[in-house]
Design a protein around this motif. Structure first.
Motif, PDB file in Angstrom:
ATOM      1  N   LEU A 114     -59.185  38.215 -11.581  1.00 49.69           N
ATOM      2  CA  LEU A 114     -58.312  37.615 -10.568  1.00 49.69           C
ATOM      3  C   LEU A 114     -58.993  37.606  -9.198  1.00 49.69           C
ATOM      4  O   LEU A 114     -58.953  36.602  -8.482  1.00 49.69           O
ATOM      5  N   VAL A 115     -59.622  38.721  -8.869  1.00 46.93           N
ATOM      6  CA  VAL A 115     -60.293  38.821  -7.572  1.00 46.93           C
ATOM      7  C   VAL A 115     -61.402  37.783  -7.476  1.00 46.93           C
ATOM      8  O   VAL A 115     -61.505  37.051  -6.482  1.00 46.93           O
ATOM      9  N   VAL A 116     -62.198  37.731  -8.546  1.00 48.37           N
ATOM     10  CA  VAL A 116     -63.317  36.787  -8.536  1.00 48.37           C
ATOM     11  C   VAL A 116     -62.800  35.355  -8.420  1.00 48.37           C
ATOM     12  O   VAL A 116     -63.299  34.556  -7.617  1.00 48.37           O
ATOM     13  N   VAL A 117     -61.769  35.059  -9.216  1.00 51.33           N
ATOM     14  CA  VAL A 117     -61.208  33.706  -9.196  1.00 51.33           C
ATOM     15  C   VAL A 117     -60.633  33.395  -7.816  1.00 51.33           C
ATOM     16  O   VAL A 117     -60.828  32.300  -7.284  1.00 51.33           O
ATOM     17  N   ALA A 118     -59.946  34.378  -7.229  1.00 52.37           N
ATOM     18  CA  ALA A 118     -59.339  34.141  -5.914  1.00 52.37           C
ATOM     19  C   ALA A 118     -60.419  33.823  -4.883  1.00 52.37           C
ATOM     20  O   ALA A 118     -60.277  32.871  -4.106  1.00 52.37           O
ATOM     21  N   ILE A 119     -61.503  34.610  -4.891  1.00 51.51           N
ATOM     22  CA  ILE A 119     -62.598  34.363  -3.933  1.00 51.51           C
ATOM     23  C   ILE A 119     -63.184  32.970  -4.159  1.00 51.51           C
ATOM     24  O   ILE A 119     -63.383  32.193  -3.220  1.00 51.51           O
ATOM     25  N   ALA A 120     -63.424  32.666  -5.449  1.00 46.86           N
ATOM     26  CA  ALA A 120     -64.001  31.361  -5.759  1.00 46.86           C
ATOM     27  C   ALA A 120     -63.055  30.248  -5.317  1.00 46.86           C
ATOM     28  O   ALA A 120     -63.480  29.223  -4.770  1.00 46.86           O
ATOM     29  N   ALA A 121     -61.751  30.460  -5.541  1.00 47.34           N
ATOM     30  CA  ALA A 121     -60.776  29.432  -5.181  1.00 47.34           C
ATOM     31  C   ALA A 121     -60.740  29.229  -3.667  1.00 47.34           C
ATOM     32  O   ALA A 121     -60.646  28.096  -3.188  1.00 47.34           O
ATOM     33  N   ILE A 122     -60.827  30.337  -2.931  1.00 40.93           N
ATOM     34  CA  ILE A 122     -60.833  30.222  -1.462  1.00 40.93           C
ATOM     35  C   ILE A 122     -62.058  29.422  -1.016  1.00 40.93           C
ATOM     36  O   ILE A 122     -61.958  28.486  -0.217  1.00 40.93           O
ATOM     37  N   GLY A 123     -63.203  29.795  -1.593  1.00 36.95           N
ATOM     38  CA  GLY A 123     -64.428  29.084  -1.249  1.00 36.95           C
ATOM     39  C   GLY A 123     -64.316  27.605  -1.558  1.00 36.95           C
ATOM     40  O   GLY A 123     -64.671  26.741  -0.739  1.00 36.95           O
ATOM     41  N   LEU A 124     -63.783  27.312  -2.731  1.00 31.44           N
ATOM     42  CA  LEU A 124     -63.655  25.919  -3.163  1.00 31.44           C
ATOM     43  C   LEU A 124     -62.699  25.159  -2.246  1.00 31.44           C
ATOM     44  O   LEU A 124     -62.976  24.043  -1.807  1.00 31.44           O
ATOM     45  N   PHE A 125     -61.574  25.809  -1.916  1.00 29.41           N
ATOM     46  CA  PHE A 125     -60.590  25.188  -1.032  1.00 29.41           C
ATOM     47  C   PHE A 125     -61.235  24.839   0.308  1.00 29.41           C
ATOM     48  O   PHE A 125     -61.107  23.722   0.807  1.00 29.41           O
ATOM     49  N   LEU A 126     -61.967  25.817   0.866  1.00 25.98           N
ATOM     50  CA  LEU A 126     -62.615  25.587   2.165  1.00 25.98           C
ATOM     51  C   LEU A 126     -63.586  24.420   2.065  1.00 25.98           C
ATOM     52  O   LEU A 126     -63.617  23.533   2.919  1.00 25.98           O
ATOM     53  N   LEU A 127     -64.354  24.422   0.972  1.00 30.14           N
ATOM     54  CA  LEU A 127     -65.376  23.390   0.811  1.00 30.14           C
ATOM     55  C   LEU A 127     -64.734  22.005   0.697  1.00 30.14           C
ATOM     56  O   LEU A 127     -65.116  21.054   1.388  1.00 30.14           O
ATOM     57  N   VAL A 128     -63.714  21.911  -0.170  1.00 33.44           N
ATOM     58  CA  VAL A 128     -63.069  20.616  -0.406  1.00 33.44           C
ATOM     59  C   VAL A 128     -62.440  20.079   0.880  1.00 33.44           C
ATOM     60  O   VAL A 128     -62.542  18.899   1.194  1.00 33.44           O
ATOM     61  N   GLN A 129     -61.804  20.992   1.642  1.00 40.04           N
ATOM     62  CA  GLN A 129     -61.155  20.556   2.879  1.00 40.04           C
ATOM     63  C   GLN A 129     -62.172  20.188   3.962  1.00 40.04           C
ATOM     64  O   GLN A 129     -61.891  19.378   4.828  1.00 40.04           O
ATOM     65  N   ALA A 130     -63.326  20.840   3.912  1.00 38.66           N
ATOM     66  CA  ALA A 130     -64.288  20.665   4.992  1.00 38.66           C
ATOM     67  C   ALA A 130     -65.141  19.417   4.814  1.00 38.66           C
ATOM     68  O   ALA A 130     -65.538  18.796   5.795  1.00 38.66           O
ATOM     69  N   VAL A 131     -65.421  19.050   3.556  1.00 37.38           N
ATOM     70  CA  VAL A 131     -66.402  17.989   3.312  1.00 37.38           C
ATOM     71  C   VAL A 131     -66.060  16.663   4.000  1.00 37.38           C
ATOM     72  O   VAL A 131     -66.921  16.099   4.678  1.00 37.38           O
ATOM     73  N   PRO A 132     -64.808  16.173   3.900  1.00 39.02           N
ATOM     74  CA  PRO A 132     -64.529  14.881   4.554  1.00 39.02           C
ATOM     75  C   PRO A 132     -64.803  14.920   6.054  1.00 39.02           C
ATOM     76  O   PRO A 132     -65.342  13.965   6.620  1.00 39.02           O
ATOM     77  N   SER A 133     -64.443  16.046   6.703  1.00 39.18           N
ATOM     78  CA  SER A 133     -64.678  16.146   8.140  1.00 39.18           C
ATOM     79  C   SER A 133     -66.164  16.231   8.449  1.00 39.18           C
ATOM     80  O   SER A 133     -66.635  15.658   9.428  1.00 39.18           O
ATOM     81  N   LEU A 134     -66.897  16.966   7.608  1.00 38.36           N
ATOM     82  CA  LEU A 134     -68.339  17.080   7.822  1.00 38.36           C
ATOM     83  C   LEU A 134     -69.004  15.714   7.692  1.00 38.36           C
ATOM     84  O   LEU A 134     -69.932  15.383   8.423  1.00 38.36           O
ATOM     85  N   MET A 135     -68.506  14.897   6.745  1.00 37.93           N
ATOM     86  CA  MET A 135     -69.052  13.551   6.570  1.00 37.93           C
ATOM     87  C   MET A 135     -68.771  12.703   7.802  1.00 37.93           C
ATOM     88  O   MET A 135     -69.576  11.850   8.181  1.00 37.93           O
ATOM     89  N   ALA A 136     -67.589  12.923   8.413  1.00 38.51           N
ATOM     90  CA  ALA A 136     -67.193  12.089   9.552  1.00 38.51           C
ATOM     91  C   ALA A 136     -67.746  12.613  10.871  1.00 38.51           C
ATOM     92  O   ALA A 136     -67.547  12.002  11.914  1.00 38.51           O
ATOM     93  N   ASN A 137     -68.445  13.741  10.813  1.00 43.21           N
ATOM     94  CA  ASN A 137     -68.929  14.375  12.031  1.00 43.21           C
ATOM     95  C   ASN A 137     -70.087  13.585  12.641  1.00 43.21           C
ATOM     96  O   ASN A 137     -71.051  13.248  11.960  1.00 43.21           O
ATOM     97  N   ASN A 138     -69.998  13.321  13.930  1.00 45.92           N
ATOM     98  CA  ASN A 138     -71.061  12.562  14.593  1.00 45.92           C
ATOM     99  C   ASN A 138     -72.121  13.453  15.237  1.00 45.92           C
ATOM    100  O   ASN A 138     -73.169  12.985  15.638  1.00 45.92           O
ATOM    101  N   ALA A 139     -71.814  14.740  15.381  1.00 46.35           N
ATOM    102  CA  ALA A 139     -72.781  15.654  15.980  1.00 46.35           C
ATOM    103  C   ALA A 139     -73.458  16.458  14.874  1.00 46.35           C
ATOM    104  O   ALA A 139     -72.998  16.461  13.735  1.00 46.35           O
ATOM    105  N   ASN A 140     -74.539  17.123  15.245  1.00 50.46           N
ATOM    106  CA  ASN A 140     -75.196  17.976  14.262  1.00 50.46           C
ATOM    107  C   ASN A 140     -74.378  19.251  14.089  1.00 50.46           C
ATOM    108  O   ASN A 140     -74.171  19.996  15.042  1.00 50.46           O
ATOM    109  N   PHE A 141     -73.939  19.501  12.868  1.00 48.66           N
ATOM    110  CA  PHE A 141     -73.021  20.604  12.620  1.00 48.66           C
ATOM    111  C   PHE A 141     -73.642  21.950  12.988  1.00 48.66           C
ATOM    112  O   PHE A 141     -72.962  22.857  13.439  1.00 48.66           O
ATOM    113  N   PHE A 142     -74.955  22.091  12.813  1.00 50.40           N
ATOM    114  CA  PHE A 142     -75.567  23.401  13.028  1.00 50.40           C
ATOM    115  C   PHE A 142     -76.092  23.611  14.446  1.00 50.40           C
ATOM    116  O   PHE A 142     -76.199  24.733  14.893  1.00 50.40           O
TER     117      PHE A 142
END
Lengths: 369, 350
Positions: free
Chosen positions: B63-91
């Motif tokens: 459960l712990v492992v799945v929860a961590i993975a799910a959090i990571g996945l959630f963050l990634l999925v939510q972040a990708v569209p914005s990162l694609m639309a970003n006009n500045a260098n993210f780093f």
């Protein structure tokens, strides 16, 4: 382990005592002297829901107190979740009306509001909170600023207190040669947006930055929330900020007098001078939609009109699908416009609506179906 | 004499044998015993109980492992569209501008600088103090004094972070002003003490770091104290038998034994400092120009930036930008933990 738990418990008690102490000093909702209001037709849905602008939250708590006294058994639950969230929840049908620092945006938002209401939505500017240019300047009282000078202070072009631009407005005052420290709101806020709109509108282009919910002046140090900037200004000599007048008064800060766009005498911030500006404001919306042309407020040129105020709207349906809801919303807004509720506003840092403008609001509120 | 004991005392020798031997005996006693007994009795209920319990334990672990993975996945999925639309260098962009969803310009340069500077500064301040407190409590203070003293330290952990924030900006910041002024006046040539991007010297990373140091002190102290207290008696007695003074005992027996626990505790503290939100949000002032890599800069950490904007999350793209920042913090925390494990030699007691 047991000791640790006990230690934690002691800590919690100590901490909650501190927190309670902190809460105690905050103003309490609906302080004494709230009288029941005449001319209100009670009835309809017993528990209204609304959410949105936190800038009008203290006014809302007073209105709700009056509403509960006037209409027994009726109440309103107002959640200060932010203007954006408030408008979204209203458009999504989760709340009966929205509180917002800005009117519905033309286009998508207005269309969605019409779909949600199956009728036009109205923007009703119910609560006006004056914004003070508050300063901490040892030895100087009654500082006077005008639009262009304020704009150049907040964009860094005027960087010291004894700058000729400030000195010209304050003859005979001992202005220090110290640099001006600008304290701005670091969080997104309607106060920042409205203040910058004022700087843009009243400075003949001297501000040169965009108005938005974040501060774009490019100078100074940010602090969080109205309390944050007020505290920062109190603790930093030679600093200046913009903040709701109630915070400036409570923090014991100086409040600058403003020479408005009509020139003339410096105008101090009082309920009366803000009322003068509100009475002269132009309405942009049609009929009972009282969306304001804010530039006409910021560029107020009538003598004795204080031009910097944050207007917050209640966004309502002109014709509710449910009659019960319409009756209750109308009753609540009628209560809010009643003398009893309006009298309670100054102690919360707002200004009562001037008579002339209140008439227009009353007409609009009574027309809600 | 001393040379020989230092060679014997360090971790590898007795310590590695000890737990290994311990667990081996445990295994032989507990593991085969009941299992064999259950089977030989042929009771199906015992077998079912065994399976149910195994399912429960491995389920909890998963459960712990799945929860961590799910959090990571959630963050990634939510972040990708914005990162694609970003006009500045993210780093490399110091801007974090999400006002216009159609023109996103956000980068994490300053967030990384402020987060890392404030947390490391806090760690630098807190680690030696925590070490001193832990040693005092376990080896110097009389028992009568040590116990109440330990509770007082633990109490620091029970203070809500908003209280630390208010204390930091209202009390600590003005008190630190002379120190900050002196540092900048005399050591201003060093980049850490150079003039920052704020017009004031209160509410800087410097102030925030001191507040964070106080906040992570109890965590580091608690873990370190526990580890030091478990130093095998015979290590200490062996050192004493060889004529070691108290300081020599600590240096030869206690510190080598507790090193990994001390580092693990510090990393726990660092983790808290990296993720601390509300205290940092209140204490560190926002700046309008990019960071100068100075301790007298202002700005946001990852956590405080997200918290400051959280009330205005209404549109998906700007929200995604903040989630992308959250993803970086998430990864940063993992990296810190990984480094901690490497430093602690894979034996983390915390």
């Amino acid at each position: 382990m047991r000791y640790q738990r006990r230690a934690a418990a002691v800590g919690l008690i100590a901490a909650s005592a501190l927190l309670l102490g902190a809460c105690g000093s905050d103003e309490n909702a609906g302080g004494g002297g709230v009288s029941a209001a005449p001319g209100v037709t009670c009835g309809g849905k017993p528990d209204l829901r609304s959410s949105g602008s936190s800038a009008q939250n203290n006014a809302m708590t007073r209105f709700v107190a009056t509403y509960q006294q006037t209409c027994q058994g009726q109440t309103l639950n107002y959640t200060p979740s932010g203007s954006g969230a408030g408008r979204n929840e209203f458009l999504g049908g989760q709340t009966d009306f929205a509180g917002s620092d800005s009117a519905l945006k033309d286009g998508d938002e207005t269309t969605r509001a019409e779909q949600r209401c199956a009728s036009p939505a109205w923007n009703l500017p119910l609560v006006f909170g004056p914004v003070a240019i508050a300063y901490n300047l040892p030895g100087v009282t009654d500082l006077v600023l005008d639009g262009p000078t304020a704009a150049r202070v907040f964009n860094g072009q005027v960087a010291t207190w004894n700058d000729p631009a400030i000195a010209a407005l304050n003859p005979g005052k001992q202005l220090p040669a110290a640099p001006i420290v600008v304290n701005f709101r670091s969080d997104e806020s309607g106060t920042t947006e409205n203040f910058q709109k004022y700087l843009v509108a009243a400075s003949n282009g001297a501000y040169g930055k965009e108005a938005g919910q974040t501060f774009n002046g490019g100078v100074g140090a940010g602090a969080r929330g109205s309390q944050g900037v007020a505290d920062a200004t109190r603790n930093t000599p030679n600093s200046v900020t913009y903040v709701e007048s109630s915070f400036a008064q409570r923090g014991g800060l100086g409040v600058a007098q403003i020479i408005n766009s009509g020139g003339g005498q410096p105008v101090p911030l009082t309920a009366e001078t803000v009322g003068n500006a509100i009475n002269n404001v132009q309405v942009e919306g049609e009929g009972n939609d009282l969306k304001l042309n804010l530039d006409s407020l910021y560029q107020a040129n009538a003598p004795g009109a204080y031009p910097i105020a944050l207007a917050t709207y209640e966004i309502v349906c002109s014709n509710y699908a449910d009659d019960q809801t319409a009756t209750a919303v109308r009753a609540f807004l009628q209560t809010a416009l009643s003398p009893g509720a309006q009298q309670a506003l100054p102690e919360a840092g707002y200004v009562p609506l001037p008579e002339q403008f209140k008439q227009r609001m009353t007409t609009a509120v009574n027309a809600i179906q | 004499m001393t040379e020989r004991t230092t060679e014997q005392a360090p971790p590898q020798g007795p310590r590695d044998e000890d737990p290994a031997a311990g667990s081996a005996t445990l295994d032989t006693v507990t593991d085969p015993g009941p299992a064999r007994g259950g089977r030989s009795r042929g009771s199906s209920s015992g077998g079912r109980g065994e399976r149910v319990f195994r399912g429960l334990t491995s389920g909890s672990g998963l459960l712990v492992v799945v929860a961590i993975a799910a959090i990571g996945l959630f963050l990634l999925v939510q972040a990708v569209p914005s990162l694609m639309a970003n006009n500045a260098n993210f780093f490399t962009s110091p801007l974090f501008d999400t006002r216009d969803p159609a023109n996103l310009n956000f980068g994490i340069r300053d967030l990384v600088v402020v987060t890392v500077l404030s947390s490391l500064f806090a760690l630098v301040l807190a680690m030696p103090v925590a070490l001193g407190i832990a040693l005092f409590l376990t080896h110097y203070a009389p028992r009568r004094v040590a116990r109440p003293f330990a509770y007082v330290i633990d109490l620091l952990a029970a203070v809500p972070s908003i209280i630390y924030g208010l204390w930091g900006i209202a009390v600590l910041a003005p008190a630190l002003l002379p120190v900050a002024t002196w540092l900048q006046g005399n050591l201003g040539w060093f980049f850490l003490f150079a003039p920052g991007n704020l017009p004031v010297l209160t509410g800087t990373i410097f102030t925030g770091g001191v507040v964070l140091a106080v906040m992570i002190l109890p965590i580091i102290t608690a873990v370190t104290r526990e580890v030091f207290a478990q130093t095998p008696r015979f290590h200490i007695e062996a050192a004493q038998a060889l004529g070691a003074t108290r300081w020599e005992v600590i240096r030869m027996a206690v510190l080598p034994y507790g090193r990994s626990g001390y580092i693990a505790g510090s990393m726990l503290g660092l983790g808290r400092a990296l993720g601390e939100t509300i205290a940092v949000l209140i204490v560190i002032r926002a700046a309008t120009t990019p960071s100068n890599f100075s301790l007298f800069d202002g700005g946001y950490t990852f956590a405080s930036l997200i918290a400051s904007a959280a009330s205005e999350f209404s549109q998906p793209l700007p929200t995604g930008a903040y989630i992308a920042a959250g993803l970086v913090l998430f990864v940063l925390t993992f990296v810190v933990n990984a480094i901690a494990r490497v430093i602690a030699g894979g034996k983390v007691n915390g």
